[in-house]
Design a protein around this motif. Sequence first.
Motif, PDB file in Angstrom:
ATOM      1  N   PRO A 585      61.425  91.070  76.845  1.00  0.00           N
ATOM      2  CA  PRO A 585      62.106  91.729  77.801  1.00  0.00           C
ATOM      3  C   PRO A 585      61.741  89.975  78.734  1.00  0.00           C
ATOM      4  CG  PRO A 585      59.990  93.260  78.075  1.00  0.00           C
ATOM      5  CD  PRO A 585      60.873  92.250  76.205  1.00  0.00           C
ATOM      6  N   LEU A 586      61.071  89.577  78.849  1.00  0.00           N
ATOM      7  CA  LEU A 586      60.531  87.521  79.793  1.00  0.00           C
ATOM      8  C   LEU A 586      61.912  87.170  79.697  1.00  0.00           C
ATOM      9  CD1 LEU A 586      59.276  87.067  82.067  1.00  0.00           C
ATOM     10  CD2 LEU A 586      58.228  85.356  80.109  1.00  0.00           C
ATOM     11  N   PHE A 794      58.498  71.763  81.690  1.00  0.00           N
ATOM     12  CA  PHE A 794      57.392  72.153  83.063  1.00  0.00           C
ATOM     13  C   PHE A 794      57.668  72.799  83.288  1.00  0.00           C
ATOM     14  CE2 PHE A 794      55.518  68.870  80.326  1.00  0.00           C
ATOM     15  CZ  PHE A 794      54.723  68.734  79.221  1.00  0.00           C
ATOM     16  N   CYS A 795      58.669  72.539  84.104  1.00  0.00           N
ATOM     17  CA  CYS A 795      58.214  74.296  86.006  1.00  0.00           C
ATOM     18  C   CYS A 795      59.475  74.914  85.310  1.00  0.00           C
ATOM     19  CB  CYS A 795      59.530  72.986  86.446  1.00  0.00           C
ATOM     20  SG  CYS A 795      57.954  72.023  87.544  1.00  0.00           S
ATOM     21  N   ILE A 796      59.757  75.281  84.494  1.00  0.00           N
ATOM     22  CA  ILE A 796      60.999  76.247  84.036  1.00  0.00           C
ATOM     23  C   ILE A 796      60.213  77.075  82.678  1.00  0.00           C
ATOM     24  CG2 ILE A 796      63.838  76.989  83.103  1.00  0.00           C
ATOM     25  CD1 ILE A 796      64.329  74.803  84.572  1.00  0.00           C
ATOM     26  N   PHE A 797      60.017  76.397  81.494  1.00  0.00           N
ATOM     27  CA  PHE A 797      59.492  77.116  80.426  1.00  0.00           C
ATOM     28  C   PHE A 797      58.301  77.308  80.426  1.00  0.00           C
ATOM     29  CE2 PHE A 797      64.009  75.261  80.152  1.00  0.00           C
ATOM     30  CZ  PHE A 797      64.772  75.988  79.326  1.00  0.00           C
ATOM     31  N   VAL A 798      57.416  76.024  80.982  1.00  0.00           N
ATOM     32  CA  VAL A 798      55.993  76.179  80.185  1.00  0.00           C
ATOM     33  C   VAL A 798      55.222  77.369  80.845  1.00  0.00           C
ATOM     34  CG1 VAL A 798      53.798  75.686  80.507  1.00  0.00           C
ATOM     35  CG2 VAL A 798      55.785  73.654  79.346  1.00  0.00           C
ATOM     36  N   PRO A 799      55.919  78.015  81.445  1.00  0.00           N
ATOM     37  CA  PRO A 799      54.978  79.309  82.790  1.00  0.00           C
ATOM     38  C   PRO A 799      55.793  80.716  81.912  1.00  0.00           C
ATOM     39  CG  PRO A 799      55.689  78.186  84.706  1.00  0.00           C
ATOM     40  CD  PRO A 799      56.654  76.923  83.195  1.00  0.00           C
ATOM     41  N   LEU A 806      49.664  83.350  75.199  1.00  0.00           N
ATOM     42  CA  LEU A 806      48.702  83.861  76.557  1.00  0.00           C
ATOM     43  C   LEU A 806      49.036  84.676  76.775  1.00  0.00           C
ATOM     44  CD1 LEU A 806      47.818  79.991  77.497  1.00  0.00           C
ATOM     45  CD2 LEU A 806      47.492  81.334  75.396  1.00  0.00           C
ATOM     46  N   LYS A 807      49.635  85.616  77.323  1.00  0.00           N
ATOM     47  CA  LYS A 807      49.066  86.741  78.311  1.00  0.00           C
ATOM     48  C   LYS A 807      50.316  87.919  77.651  1.00  0.00           C
ATOM     49  CE  LYS A 807      46.450  85.645  81.441  1.00  0.00           C
ATOM     50  NZ  LYS A 807      45.359  86.098  81.566  1.00  0.00           N
ATOM     51  N   PRO A 808      50.704  88.106  76.611  1.00  0.00           N
ATOM     52  CA  PRO A 808      51.689  89.282  76.007  1.00  0.00           C
ATOM     53  C   PRO A 808      51.554  90.418  77.021  1.00  0.00           C
ATOM     54  CG  PRO A 808      49.733  88.750  74.230  1.00  0.00           C
ATOM     55  CD  PRO A 808      49.490  87.907  75.845  1.00  0.00           C
ATOM     56  N   GLU A 809      50.285  90.629  77.164  1.00  0.00           N
ATOM     57  CA  GLU A 809      50.197  92.421  78.013  1.00  0.00           C
ATOM     58  C   GLU A 809      51.746  92.308  79.360  1.00  0.00           C
ATOM     59  OE1 GLU A 809      47.254  89.489  79.684  1.00  0.00           O
ATOM     60  OE2 GLU A 809      47.989  90.198  77.935  1.00  0.00           O
ATOM     61  N   LEU A 810      51.568  90.588  79.558  1.00  0.00           N
ATOM     62  CA  LEU A 810      52.602  90.309  80.838  1.00  0.00           C
ATOM     63  C   LEU A 810      53.631  91.033  80.633  1.00  0.00           C
ATOM     64  CD1 LEU A 810      50.333  87.707  82.844  1.00  0.00           C
ATOM     65  CD2 LEU A 810      50.458  90.631  83.051  1.00  0.00           C
ATOM     66  N   LYS A 814      58.402  97.186  81.942  1.00  0.00           N
ATOM     67  CA  LYS A 814      57.213  97.831  83.476  1.00  0.00           C
ATOM     68  C   LYS A 814      57.210  96.799  84.216  1.00  0.00           C
ATOM     69  CE  LYS A 814      53.263 100.832  84.165  1.00  0.00           C
ATOM     70  NZ  LYS A 814      52.288 101.379  83.796  1.00  0.00           N
ATOM     71  N   HIS A 815      56.487  95.684  83.547  1.00  0.00           N
ATOM     72  CA  HIS A 815      55.587  94.574  84.163  1.00  0.00           C
ATOM     73  C   HIS A 815      57.064  93.837  84.960  1.00  0.00           C
ATOM     74  CE1 HIS A 815      52.623  91.805  85.787  1.00  0.00           C
ATOM     75  NE2 HIS A 815      53.341  90.774  85.750  1.00  0.00           N
ATOM     76  N   LEU A 816      57.756  93.877  84.226  1.00  0.00           N
ATOM     77  CA  LEU A 816      58.783  93.072  84.948  1.00  0.00           C
ATOM     78  C   LEU A 816      58.854  94.002  86.332  1.00  0.00           C
ATOM     79  CD1 LEU A 816      60.425  91.139  81.509  1.00  0.00           C
ATOM     80  CD2 LEU A 816      58.937  90.361  83.299  1.00  0.00           C
ATOM     81  N   MET A 817      59.690  95.112  85.491  1.00  0.00           N
ATOM     82  CA  MET A 817      60.923  95.978  86.680  1.00  0.00           C
ATOM     83  C   MET A 817      59.964  95.879  87.882  1.00  0.00           C
ATOM     84  SD  MET A 817      63.942  96.280  85.467  1.00  0.00           S
ATOM     85  CE  MET A 817      63.968  97.685  86.812  1.00  0.00           C
TER      86      MET A 817
END
Length: 825
Positions: A585-586, A794-799, A806-810, A814-817
């Motif tokens: 989704p991301l 770094f500003c656009i793609f690293v987050p 590292l945070k696949p649960e996010l 659902k989280h994005l909505m």
Amino acid sequence: MLGSPEFPLLSKEGDIIIGGAFSIHAQLAKPLLFFTDPPQRLICSRFNFREFRFVQTMIFAIEQINNSTSLLPNISIGYKIFDSCTSTVSATRAVMALMNGQERTLGKNCSSKSSVHAIIGTSDSSSTIAMLQTSGIFQIPVISHFATCACLSNRREYSSFFRTIPSDYHQSRALAKLVKHFGWTWVGTVRSDNDYGNNGMATFIKAAGQEGVCIEYSEAISRTYPQSQAARVVRVIRNGSARVLVAFLSYVEMDILLEEAIKQNLTGVQWVGSESWITAGRLATKRHSGILIGSLGFTIRKSKIPGLREFLLQVNPKFWETTFGCSFQSSLDGQSQGRQCSGSERLDDVDNTFTDVSELRISNNVYKAVYAVAHAMHNMLKCRHHGEKLNQSCIWRDKLETVQVLKNLQRVNFTLHSGERVYFDDYGDPAAMYDLMNWQRSPTGETVFVTVGSYDALLPNGKQFTMNEINITWAAETLKRPQSVCSESCVPGFRQAVIKGKPVCCFSCIACAAGEISNTSDSAECSRCSLEYWSNEDRSLCVPKVVEFLSFAETMGTLLTALSLFGASLTLVVSVVFFRFRDTPLIKASNSELSFLLLFSLTLCFLCSLTFIGRPSDWSCMLRHTVFCITFVLCISCVLGKTIVVLMAFRATLPGSNVMKWFGPAQRRLSVLAFTLIQVVICILWLTVNPPFPFKNMEHHKEKIILECALGSPIWFWAVLGYIGLLAMLCFILAFLARKLPDNFNEAKFITFSMLIFCAVWITFIPAYVSSPGKFTVAVEIFAILASSYGLLFCIFVPKCFIIVLKPELNTKKHLMEKTHSRSP
């Protein structure tokens, strides 16, 4: 042995009479003059064997011609020879006697014509000038064998003068070249205070100045000066710093100077002499050898005269008495005046300058002078050789005008039996050819004159002077070439700077300035290297300037290359991560198409910095700026598209909004393409009108060449940068407006930060670019490219990568909505 200038020493009748004036005695006793009595007869003393040999050589040549059947046949030559006593007064009396006879009767008038047809003499310039002032009025030819003053070449004043010895003009110039050849730029001079010494030294000083030789002191002595003057001159020589002394002295003054030099123990001086004394056998004694060994000087070339020695041994009683110190006469009381001559004495056993015919130089000049007169008379009398019949071969004239003799003398051109050619130039001078003599000590301890070089004025300049330096003997104290300079030589890399108030030979040595060199010793000035060359550390050689550019091999180039490749590699890694998780989704929510295009453009941005490193060429200069400008516009266009998508997406959630259909995928591609094409068009115009090119910048650093890419036209360069800045500012403004959208779905704030970094970098770039010198200009530009590229990455793609990896649960729909509202302040 005493003599008088008022009566001929030797005479002989003949059809043609040749006069002679020689300094048979070296000293004139001037009587006291009273106006009540007739003047007393002048008395000469100190017999001169060398001059007496000149007299006998003249008589020998006349006898030879009288016995010749080819030269002046049936015409006899007579002579009248007077003693000039080394004095202008005696020379004047002698010439008057030669012209009118030696009678002293008061009632007798001058005769209408001269009693001689030509005069040979004298042995010094001053006496010769005194003679010419009288004889020249009547156009009586005077041929000197030893008067060398250059002033005598003046045809307006001395139209009846000839000589068989070269003018001092040539000798003085030869001496100047000799001194310069050995590097003696600081010399002392001493001269005879007469026409010979003053004129000769004046010419030498002028020629020496042209050769870069300076005179520390210039002294004069004369035989008529008190002894204190000679003592003062020797003290000047001793106290001077010059180790070379040029002595333009006549034989008599040289003898006076040497006696005083011995008294004061003058040593350590290299003598350079004139021809008047440099081969004088009387000076070559053990008494003088300690001072004069190693002396150098020019003299005329020697010759051999067959039969002369045998003739010299047949001398008159007076000479016999002087040579052997005896007397043929007895006093009135029957007692002999000294030792009685036996008649058995042998001249072969006597060693003096009279019988020495090994160095026939001036004697040969006398010989040539007699033959020159004979050939002139031969041509004037139209003598012809008709086979074996010689009778009446000359047309005799009762009146032989001296003017006719003069004209025929000017035209003589003949060759002696020795092969030597005799002629006179327009000034009455012979060809100037000299031998360079060196005083050396033979194995038996005697002083000998050795020829070590030559000078021929007829040869072109630069070839006149030749020398065999190996054969030269130097002063006894050093046995090596002496040094005589006012200042030590300036080595290459330095120039001479004249010290105020001192001669030009006294100088200080100043190092050449950067970019200038002197590659020879004692350079008067430093020469500037050409534009692409620079002086080495010694300032003695121009070497090619160091060509500076940002290369891959240097530390800065290596570091920037590493950062560029690392950035490109990191971008590829992000691309792989995005491709691997493209269905999450991301990634879908981030507008994957623009994200991949942005990653591609960022890779190009990192790699385009490599075109700025390395040696600039025509292609690299055009490529580096155009690729950089186009890739950055492509990159900013993608970021701008993403920003617009974020804004449009939230507007589309409003009731009744249909905005997304106006900015769908096709419109996004077209917008990126349109923004990029504008930059492409600008770059094409730039390359067409005035493209960048390699340029050697030699203004910022004079010691090196900065090889850089000239912009061609700065307007186009700032135009493409301005377009990039315009897009970046537009993107920054739109992202700033979207900063308050819900956090979970909001990448606008990251775009804002990236654009803030981008703009800050490029705003800072402008003054840094303008002020940075050389290769640092390129480094600043590369740093700006890499910094802005890393900022975007770094500003656009690293987050997003952080969440994906590292945070696949996010990374869930659902989280994005979920919408979080902005907090109130």
